[in-house]
Every structure is written in structure tokens, then in C-alpha cells.
Write a protein that holds these residues in place. Structure first.
Motif, PDB file in Angstrom:
ATOM      1  N   PHE A 133       0.841  -1.190   0.000  1.00  0.00           N
ATOM      2  CA  PHE A 133       0.000   0.000   0.000  1.00  0.00           C
ATOM      3  C   PHE A 133       0.872   1.235   0.000  1.00  0.00           C
ATOM      4  CE2 PHE A 133       0.680  -0.721   4.527  1.00  0.00           C
ATOM      5  CZ  PHE A 133       0.946   0.541   5.010  1.00  0.00           C
ATOM      6  N   ASN A 134       0.330   2.302  -0.555  1.00  0.00           N
ATOM      7  CA  ASN A 134       0.943   3.626  -0.532  1.00  0.00           C
ATOM      8  C   ASN A 134       0.030   4.504   0.302  1.00  0.00           C
ATOM      9  OD1 ASN A 134       3.034   3.003  -2.428  1.00  0.00           O
ATOM     10  ND2 ASN A 134       1.491   3.100  -4.021  1.00  0.00           N
ATOM     11  N   CYS A 135       0.597   5.271   1.190  1.00  0.00           N
ATOM     12  CA  CYS A 135      -0.192   6.109   2.069  1.00  0.00           C
ATOM     13  C   CYS A 135       0.542   7.434   2.282  1.00  0.00           C
ATOM     14  CB  CYS A 135      -0.393   5.391   3.402  1.00  0.00           C
ATOM     15  SG  CYS A 135      -1.383   6.272   4.586  1.00  0.00           S
ATOM     16  N   ALA A 136      -0.192   8.535   2.146  1.00  0.00           N
ATOM     17  CA  ALA A 136       0.384   9.867   2.367  1.00  0.00           C
ATOM     18  C   ALA A 136      -0.376  10.530   3.522  1.00  0.00           C
ATOM     19  CB  ALA A 136       0.298  10.711   1.106  1.00  0.00           C
TER      20      ALA A 136
ATOM     21  N   GLN B 272      -6.543  -0.754  -1.394  1.00  0.00           N
ATOM     22  CA  GLN B 272      -5.238  -1.263  -1.824  1.00  0.00           C
ATOM     23  C   GLN B 272      -4.922  -2.610  -1.188  1.00  0.00           C
ATOM     24  OE1 GLN B 272      -1.895   1.611  -1.968  1.00  0.00           O
ATOM     25  NE2 GLN B 272      -3.441   3.096  -1.294  1.00  0.00           N
ATOM     26  N   LEU B 273      -5.247  -2.773   0.087  1.00  0.00           N
ATOM     27  CA  LEU B 273      -4.954  -4.029   0.777  1.00  0.00           C
ATOM     28  C   LEU B 273      -5.862  -5.175   0.351  1.00  0.00           C
ATOM     29  CD1 LEU B 273      -4.195  -2.827   4.408  1.00  0.00           C
ATOM     30  CD2 LEU B 273      -2.583  -3.507   2.635  1.00  0.00           C
ATOM     31  N   ASN B 274      -7.051  -4.845  -0.131  1.00  0.00           N
ATOM     32  CA  ASN B 274      -7.995  -5.889  -0.558  1.00  0.00           C
ATOM     33  C   ASN B 274      -7.975  -6.137  -2.058  1.00  0.00           C
ATOM     34  OD1 ASN B 274      -9.086  -6.718   1.915  1.00  0.00           O
ATOM     35  ND2 ASN B 274     -10.343  -4.888   2.007  1.00  0.00           N
ATOM     36  N   ALA B 275      -7.042  -5.521  -2.777  1.00  0.00           N
ATOM     37  CA  ALA B 275      -6.975  -5.682  -4.233  1.00  0.00           C
ATOM     38  C   ALA B 275      -6.745  -7.151  -4.600  1.00  0.00           C
ATOM     39  CB  ALA B 275      -5.863  -4.815  -4.817  1.00  0.00           C
ATOM     40  N   TYR B 276      -7.350  -7.576  -5.682  1.00  0.00           N
ATOM     41  CA  TYR B 276      -7.236  -8.981  -6.112  1.00  0.00           C
ATOM     42  C   TYR B 276      -6.284  -9.170  -7.281  1.00  0.00           C
ATOM     43  CZ  TYR B 276     -11.158  -9.909  -3.068  1.00  0.00           C
ATOM     44  OH  TYR B 276     -11.961 -10.030  -1.974  1.00  0.00           O
ATOM     45  N   PHE B 277      -5.546  -8.132  -7.646  1.00  0.00           N
ATOM     46  CA  PHE B 277      -4.655  -8.272  -8.798  1.00  0.00           C
ATOM     47  C   PHE B 277      -3.223  -8.222  -8.363  1.00  0.00           C
ATOM     48  CE2 PHE B 277      -6.149  -3.979  -8.294  1.00  0.00           C
ATOM     49  CZ  PHE B 277      -4.999  -3.244  -8.225  1.00  0.00           C
TER      50      PHE B 277
ATOM     51  N   VAL C  78       5.617  18.956  22.246  1.00  0.00           N
ATOM     52  CA  VAL C  78       4.506  18.265  21.593  1.00  0.00           C
ATOM     53  C   VAL C  78       3.722  17.506  22.662  1.00  0.00           C
ATOM     54  CG1 VAL C  78       3.866  16.477  19.929  1.00  0.00           C
ATOM     55  CG2 VAL C  78       5.745  18.042  19.418  1.00  0.00           C
ATOM     56  N   ASP C  79       2.424  17.796  22.752  1.00  0.00           N
ATOM     57  CA  ASP C  79       1.603  17.074  23.726  1.00  0.00           C
ATOM     58  C   ASP C  79       0.452  16.322  23.058  1.00  0.00           C
ATOM     59  OD1 ASP C  79      -0.116  19.141  23.102  1.00  0.00           O
ATOM     60  OD2 ASP C  79      -0.410  19.811  25.156  1.00  0.00           O
ATOM     61  N   GLN C  80       0.343  16.460  21.738  1.00  0.00           N
ATOM     62  CA  GLN C  80      -0.692  15.733  21.016  1.00  0.00           C
ATOM     63  C   GLN C  80      -0.305  15.646  19.545  1.00  0.00           C
ATOM     64  OE1 GLN C  80      -4.609  17.604  20.328  1.00  0.00           O
ATOM     65  NE2 GLN C  80      -5.444  15.842  21.456  1.00  0.00           N
ATOM     66  N   ILE C  81      -0.551  14.471  18.958  1.00  0.00           N
ATOM     67  CA  ILE C  81      -0.308  14.267  17.531  1.00  0.00           C
ATOM     68  C   ILE C  81      -1.568  13.667  16.931  1.00  0.00           C
ATOM     69  CG2 ILE C  81       1.072  13.096  15.769  1.00  0.00           C
ATOM     70  CD1 ILE C  81       3.316  12.879  17.843  1.00  0.00           C
ATOM     71  N   LYS C  82      -2.056  14.253  15.844  1.00  0.00           N
ATOM     72  CA  LYS C  82      -3.182  13.713  15.099  1.00  0.00           C
ATOM     73  C   LYS C  82      -2.669  13.287  13.732  1.00  0.00           C
ATOM     74  CE  LYS C  82      -6.781  16.418  17.306  1.00  0.00           C
ATOM     75  NZ  LYS C  82      -7.911  17.339  17.095  1.00  0.00           N
ATOM     76  N   ILE C  83      -3.101  12.105  13.292  1.00  0.00           N
ATOM     77  CA  ILE C  83      -2.683  11.581  11.998  1.00  0.00           C
ATOM     78  C   ILE C  83      -3.934  11.283  11.177  1.00  0.00           C
ATOM     79  CG2 ILE C  83      -1.383   9.786  10.795  1.00  0.00           C
ATOM     80  CD1 ILE C  83       0.078   9.290  13.477  1.00  0.00           C
ATOM     81  N   ASN C  84      -3.961  11.766   9.959  1.00  0.00           N
ATOM     82  CA  ASN C  84      -5.087  11.529   9.052  1.00  0.00           C
ATOM     83  C   ASN C  84      -4.575  10.911   7.759  1.00  0.00           C
ATOM     84  OD1 ASN C  84      -7.264  12.855  10.589  1.00  0.00           O
ATOM     85  ND2 ASN C  84      -6.031  14.686  10.264  1.00  0.00           N
ATOM     86  N   TRP C  85      -5.399  10.012   7.184  1.00  0.00           N
ATOM     87  CA  TRP C  85      -5.091   9.435   5.893  1.00  0.00           C
ATOM     88  C   TRP C  85      -6.401   9.010   5.234  1.00  0.00           C
ATOM     89  CZ3 TRP C  85      -3.997   6.939  10.460  1.00  0.00           C
ATOM     90  CH2 TRP C  85      -4.662   5.751  10.702  1.00  0.00           C
ATOM     91  N   ASN C  86      -6.344   8.663   3.966  1.00  0.00           N
ATOM     92  CA  ASN C  86      -7.514   8.203   3.234  1.00  0.00           C
ATOM     93  C   ASN C  86      -7.685   6.712   3.513  1.00  0.00           C
ATOM     94  OD1 ASN C  86      -9.358   7.246   1.338  1.00  0.00           O
ATOM     95  ND2 ASN C  86      -8.708   8.714  -0.220  1.00  0.00           N
ATOM     96  N   HIS C  87      -8.483   6.406   4.529  1.00  0.00           N
ATOM     97  CA  HIS C  87      -8.631   5.017   4.966  1.00  0.00           C
ATOM     98  C   HIS C  87      -9.340   4.153   3.916  1.00  0.00           C
ATOM     99  CE1 HIS C  87      -8.348   1.956   8.027  1.00  0.00           C
ATOM    100  NE2 HIS C  87      -9.605   1.623   7.795  1.00  0.00           N
ATOM    101  N   VAL C  88     -10.299   4.725   3.194  1.00  0.00           N
ATOM    102  CA  VAL C  88     -11.009   3.962   2.160  1.00  0.00           C
ATOM    103  C   VAL C  88     -10.026   3.500   1.083  1.00  0.00           C
ATOM    104  CG1 VAL C  88     -12.768   4.089   0.347  1.00  0.00           C
ATOM    105  CG2 VAL C  88     -13.222   5.080   2.603  1.00  0.00           C
ATOM    106  N   ASP C  89      -9.174   4.398   0.619  1.00  0.00           N
ATOM    107  CA  ASP C  89      -8.173   4.036  -0.388  1.00  0.00           C
ATOM    108  C   ASP C  89      -7.191   3.011   0.170  1.00  0.00           C
ATOM    109  OD1 ASP C  89      -6.862   4.391  -2.991  1.00  0.00           O
ATOM    110  OD2 ASP C  89      -5.264   5.312  -1.806  1.00  0.00           O
ATOM    111  N   PHE C  90      -6.783   3.187   1.399  1.00  0.00           N
ATOM    112  CA  PHE C  90      -5.874   2.265   2.079  1.00  0.00           C
ATOM    113  C   PHE C  90      -6.446   0.845   2.078  1.00  0.00           C
ATOM    114  CE2 PHE C  90      -4.704   0.398   6.253  1.00  0.00           C
ATOM    115  CZ  PHE C  90      -3.339   0.332   6.094  1.00  0.00           C
TER     116      PHE C  90
END
Length: 59
Positions: free
Chosen positions: A23-26, A54-59, A39-51
Motif C-alpha cells: 500500500f501507498n499512504c500519504a 489497496q490491501l484488498n486488491a485482487y490483482f 509536543v503534547d498531542q499528535i493527530k494523523i489523518n489518511w484516506n482510509h477507504v483508499d488504504f
């Protein structure tokens, strides 16, 4: 700064079974600094649907 991660999970992850797919994730990182400029807090966001697609791809 943009970071792109390319990985192949070693085991089941995020509700998907390991199929050996890469998978590729930005993600975006948001850092919150307290009044001491530490730093007292870190939030991380990504496109979970695309992620998951990619992991469930059948090709």
C-alpha cells in the motif's frame, strides 16, 4: 512536508486479512504544542477507504 509510505503488512491489519499486497499512504500529521513548546498531542489523518482498497486488491 509530504511523506509517502509504501509498505507490505506482515500480518492482518485494520480489519483486512494479509494478502501480501503493498500500500501507498500519504498521511498528514498535526502536532499540538503546549505552553512549553513541547509536543503534547499528535493527530494523523489518511484516506482510509483508499488504504483498505489497496490491501484488498485482487490483482
Amino acid at each position: 512536508m509530504l511523506s509517502v509510505y509504501q509498505r507490505t503488512p506482515a500480518k492482518d491489519f485494520a480489519g483486512t486479512s494479509n494478502k501480501g499486497k503493498r500500500f501507498n499512504c500519504a498521511p498528514s500529521f498535526i502536532f499540538h504544542l503546549n505552553d512549553k513548546s513541547k509536543v503534547d498531542q499528535i493527530k494523523i489523518n489518511w484516506n482510509h477507504v483508499d488504504f483498505i482498497k489497496q490491501l484488498n486488491a485482487y490483482f
